[in-house]
Design a protein around this motif. Structure first.
Motif: not given
Length: 183
Positions: A128-141
């Motif tokens: 879940t922590e991996v997924a959250d970190y990946t999602e946070m990076l994906s939100e960067k424009s």
């Protein structure tokens, strides 16, 4: 007393006038020579003082030229640095935004393999922590693609390798704005 009478006619000296002219001429020549030597002395004194002044002015000019050259070089370097900062992605700001969420010594690798590609390897306690970190990076424009390249299960959790593809122009624009707001 005897009186002497001289009936011989007295002749005037015929050399008196030329001798007087010769003396006057020699006197004038000496006077002209003295004036010439005096003028020569004055001119040589003036030339020496002018040479000293010229040397001082040349030294001052050289120092001013050096200062001007140094100032021009400094301005040119500043312009080149500003141009480079505008054209290149601010790596430190990018590092802060992508790695600082991995606080606590979880980061093991951060590498820019290409100008628009970053590889991050970090330790996570859960998927879940991996997924959250990946999602946070994906939100960067400026991050165009976030790929979970590899994930391994270890004793303390998971080690994940993420490959990020970056839009350099957008990263430069967004991160430079971010860096300017911090200043």
């Amino acid at each position: 007393m005897t009186v002497e009478i001289n009936f011989i006619e007295k002749k005037e000296s015929k050399y008196v006038a030329p001798v007087l002219f010769a003396i006057a001429f020699i006197f004038l020549l000496l006077l002209i020579a003295a004036l010439i030597f005096y003028q020569r002395y004055e001119l040589s004194t003036t030339m020496e003082s002018d040479k000293a002044e010229l040397a001082g002015l040349e030294t001052e000019l050289l120092s001013l030229q050096k200062e001007t050259a140094d100032e021009q070089l400094l301005k040119r370097i500043e312009k080149e640095m500003e141009k480079m900062q505008e054209e290149t992605a601010p790596v430190f700001s990018m590092y802060e935004e992508t790695v600082l969420p991995l606080a606590g010594g979880k980061l093991s690798v951060y590498e820019m393999t290409e100008p628009e590609k970053i590889v991050i390897v970090g330790a996570f306690t859960s998927l879940t922590e991996v997924a959250d970190y990946t999602e946070m990076l994906s939100e960067k424009s400026y991050i165009t693609d976030t790929e979970l390249t590899e994930i391994t299960n270890g004793n303390d959790g998971f080690e994940a390798m993420l490959t990020l593809k970056i839009d350099s122009a957008l990263a430069v624009e967004e991160l430079n704005e971010h860096a300017q707001t911090l200043e």
